[in-house]
Design an enzyme around this catalytic site. Structure first.
Site, PDB file in Angstrom:
ATOM      1  N   ASP A 194       0.789  -1.237   0.018  1.00  0.00           N
ATOM      2  CA  ASP A 194      -0.099   0.026   0.118  1.00  0.00           C
ATOM      3  C   ASP A 194       0.843   1.144   0.090  1.00  0.00           C
ATOM      4  O   ASP A 194       1.838   1.285   0.315  1.00  0.00           O
ATOM      5  CB  ASP A 194      -0.978  -0.047   1.241  1.00  0.00           C
ATOM      6  CG  ASP A 194      -2.030   0.848   1.184  1.00  0.00           C
ATOM      7  OD1 ASP A 194      -2.323   1.468   0.209  1.00  0.00           O
ATOM      8  OD2 ASP A 194      -2.751   1.129   1.906  1.00  0.00           O
ATOM      9  N   GLY A 195       0.324   2.440  -0.630  1.00  0.00           N
ATOM     10  CA  GLY A 195       1.270   3.568  -0.598  1.00  0.00           C
ATOM     11  C   GLY A 195       1.536   4.042  -1.882  1.00  0.00           C
ATOM     12  O   GLY A 195       2.238   5.271  -1.874  1.00  0.00           O
ATOM     13  N   ASN A 196       1.271   3.233  -3.164  1.00  0.00           N
ATOM     14  CA  ASN A 196       1.942   3.583  -4.200  1.00  0.00           C
ATOM     15  C   ASN A 196       1.420   5.113  -4.519  1.00  0.00           C
ATOM     16  O   ASN A 196       2.052   5.797  -5.252  1.00  0.00           O
ATOM     17  CB  ASN A 196       1.263   2.662  -5.360  1.00  0.00           C
ATOM     18  CG  ASN A 196       2.294   1.359  -4.942  1.00  0.00           C
ATOM     19  OD1 ASN A 196       3.152   1.389  -4.368  1.00  0.00           O
ATOM     20  ND2 ASN A 196       1.781   0.305  -5.841  1.00  0.00           N
ATOM     21  N   HIS A 236       3.018   3.207  -8.989  1.00  0.00           N
ATOM     22  CA  HIS A 236       2.799   1.476  -9.262  1.00  0.00           C
ATOM     23  C   HIS A 236       3.757   1.121  -9.942  1.00  0.00           C
ATOM     24  O   HIS A 236       4.264  -0.212  -9.731  1.00  0.00           O
ATOM     25  CB  HIS A 236       1.264   1.345 -10.143  1.00  0.00           C
ATOM     26  CG  HIS A 236       0.279   1.658  -9.159  1.00  0.00           C
ATOM     27  ND1 HIS A 236      -0.055   1.283  -7.805  1.00  0.00           N
ATOM     28  CD2 HIS A 236      -0.995   2.316  -9.743  1.00  0.00           C
ATOM     29  CE1 HIS A 236      -1.184   1.735  -7.732  1.00  0.00           C
ATOM     30  NE2 HIS A 236      -1.981   2.406  -8.475  1.00  0.00           N
ATOM     31  N   GLU A 271     -12.018  -5.138  -5.619  1.00  0.00           N
ATOM     32  CA  GLU A 271     -12.692  -3.889  -5.134  1.00  0.00           C
ATOM     33  C   GLU A 271     -11.705  -3.027  -6.002  1.00  0.00           C
ATOM     34  O   GLU A 271     -12.210  -1.728  -6.361  1.00  0.00           O
ATOM     35  CB  GLU A 271     -12.565  -3.582  -3.687  1.00  0.00           C
ATOM     36  CG  GLU A 271     -13.347  -4.266  -3.016  1.00  0.00           C
ATOM     37  CD  GLU A 271     -12.957  -5.780  -2.660  1.00  0.00           C
ATOM     38  OE1 GLU A 271     -11.915  -6.112  -2.656  1.00  0.00           O
ATOM     39  OE2 GLU A 271     -13.827  -6.684  -2.641  1.00  0.00           O
ATOM     40  N   LEU A 274      10.707 -22.248  -5.745  1.00  0.00           N
ATOM     41  CA  LEU A 274      10.285 -20.761  -4.640  1.00  0.00           C
ATOM     42  C   LEU A 274       8.916 -20.372  -5.169  1.00  0.00           C
ATOM     43  O   LEU A 274       8.643 -20.094  -6.461  1.00  0.00           O
ATOM     44  CB  LEU A 274      11.291 -19.636  -4.955  1.00  0.00           C
ATOM     45  CG  LEU A 274      10.884 -18.407  -4.303  1.00  0.00           C
ATOM     46  CD1 LEU A 274      11.024 -18.374  -2.871  1.00  0.00           C
ATOM     47  CD2 LEU A 274      11.707 -17.274  -4.962  1.00  0.00           C
TER      48      LEU A 274
HETATM   49  C1  FPP Z   1      -1.883   0.019  -3.503  1.00  0.00           C
HETATM   50  O1  FPP Z   1      -1.425   1.212  -3.286  1.00  0.00           O
HETATM   51  C2  FPP Z   1      -1.410  -0.807  -4.471  1.00  0.00           C
HETATM   52  C3  FPP Z   1      -2.237  -1.222  -5.609  1.00  0.00           C
HETATM   53  C4  FPP Z   1      -3.642  -1.475  -5.455  1.00  0.00           C
HETATM   54  C5  FPP Z   1      -1.612  -2.011  -6.903  1.00  0.00           C
HETATM   55  C6  FPP Z   1      -0.486  -2.485  -6.771  1.00  0.00           C
HETATM   56  C7  FPP Z   1       0.079  -2.892  -7.992  1.00  0.00           C
HETATM   57  C8  FPP Z   1       1.497  -2.972  -8.560  1.00  0.00           C
HETATM   58  C9  FPP Z   1       2.510  -2.589  -7.746  1.00  0.00           C
HETATM   59  C10 FPP Z   1       1.633  -3.109 -10.000  1.00  0.00           C
HETATM   60  C11 FPP Z   1       1.725  -4.676 -10.261  1.00  0.00           C
HETATM   61  C12 FPP Z   1       2.089  -5.661  -9.418  1.00  0.00           C
HETATM   62  C13 FPP Z   1       3.105  -6.693  -9.448  1.00  0.00           C
HETATM   63  C14 FPP Z   1       3.240  -7.729  -8.749  1.00  0.00           C
HETATM   64  C15 FPP Z   1       3.881  -6.835 -10.889  1.00  0.00           C
HETATM   65  P1  FPP Z   1      -2.541   2.392  -3.512  1.00  0.00           P
HETATM   66  O2  FPP Z   1      -2.733   2.795  -5.052  1.00  0.00           O
HETATM   67  O3  FPP Z   1      -3.798   1.998  -2.826  1.00  0.00           O
HETATM   68  O4  FPP Z   1      -1.783   3.866  -2.741  1.00  0.00           O
HETATM   69  P2  FPP Z   1      -2.544   5.033  -1.795  1.00  0.00           P
HETATM   70  O5  FPP Z   1      -3.201   4.119  -0.662  1.00  0.00           O
HETATM   71  O6  FPP Z   1      -1.454   5.519  -1.517  1.00  0.00           O
HETATM   72  O7  FPP Z   1      -3.253   5.608  -2.913  1.00  0.00           O
END
Ligand code: FPP
Length: 246
Positions: A33-35, A50, A80, A143
């Site tokens: 989380d946190g992207n 992401h 979701e 793995l």
């Molecule tokens: C949550 O952060 C992240 C996601 C819902 C998506 C994660 C997906 C990837 C990193 C890309 C592909 C993955 C792989 C394994 C290749 P958020 O967007 O909810 O962050 P926020 O809470 O700061 O808005």
């Protein structure tokens, strides 16, 4: 930004391998989380978070393998997450597409077994076929890397129960459920790490997390690094797991 931690930074690779082995840490799962916040703080579009998050994930898997962890699971896209803007969804799917291609190319070197958790039909034929191809290509590797994609923990339990009913089961045991989940080839997670400062599981591994240790950090996923991972593992190694006993 993640803090520097001299206590864990000074541990050697051997120390980490010993900590993992002695603590019984076989399966670690990540809620990345946190992207979005990471990107917003840099005045970048959410998709940039992401993109960096995907690179962070690859590095994290390599570290887990170096430490001797045998199963890694991640929450890449939930049931979701389809509520997100179209542009963001298509960028996550594009990143996954690139990730799968690289996983195929690196198969001989990495020897990772990829398993996608979740109902693949909603991904569209092209991505579904690529996921299935990668699962089949890597099925003899040891793995295990589970990627939850169009995954929801409650949805997984309901599907499993309905499958068992359709098979004619009149009475369902815990073992029946465990043996029919998307994660049936993996042990339950020993440790679930969530980045981004929220303290919840958000419908991730609802059945499997019954006795998992939970670890939360404020670090935003794109910033996640070796010090953060070591801190979670060392904390795990100090927890007393009683599984309901004394
Ligand atoms: C949550 O952060 C992240 C996601 C819902 C998506 C994660 C997906 C990837 C990193 C890309 C592909 C993955 C792989 C394994 C290749 P958020 O967007 O909810 O962050 P926020 O809470 O700061 O808005």
């Amino acid at each position: 930004m993640p803090k520097k931690d001299t206590a864990v930074s000074s541990l050697t690779l051997e120390d980490m391998r010993r900590t993992v082995s002695q603590s019984g840490l076989r399966h670690i799962a990540f809620i990345m989380d946190g992207n979005g916040r990471w990107a917003r703080r840099r005045a970048l579009p959410r998709e940039a978070g992401h993109s960096v998050g995907t690179k962070t994930f690859k590095k994290t898997v390599t570290l887990c393998r170096d430490y001797g962890i045998t199963t890694v699971t991640t929450y890449a896209f939930s049931t979701e997450n389809w509520k997100r803007p179209e542009k963001e969804i298509s960028e996550i799917m594009r990143l996954l597409d690139v990730y799968i291609k690289e996983a195929e190319d690196d198969n001989e070197k990495n020897k990772i077994r990829y398993i996608f958790l979740g109902e693949k039909s909603r991904l569209g034929d092209e991505l579904r076929e690529k996921c299935e191809y990668l699962e089949n290509l890597t099925k003899d590797n040891t793995l295990v890397l589970n990627i939850a994609l169009n995954y929801g923990g409650r949805d997984e339990i309901v599907r499993t129960v309905n499958k068992l009913i359709a098979e004619g089961k009149k009475e369902i045991t815990e073992d029946d459920i465990s043996a029919n989940l998307f994660t049936r080839l993996s042990p339950d997670p020993d440790l679930i790490v969530r980045t981004g400062g929220e303290y919840r599981l958000s419908n991730f591994l609802m059945w499997q997390s019954a006795y998992s240790e939970l670890y939360f950090t404020d670090c935003l996923w794109p910033d996640y690094n070796e010090t953060e991972l070591r801190r979670a593992i060392v904390e795990f190694s100090k927890r007393q797991r009683r599984f309901g006993g004394v």
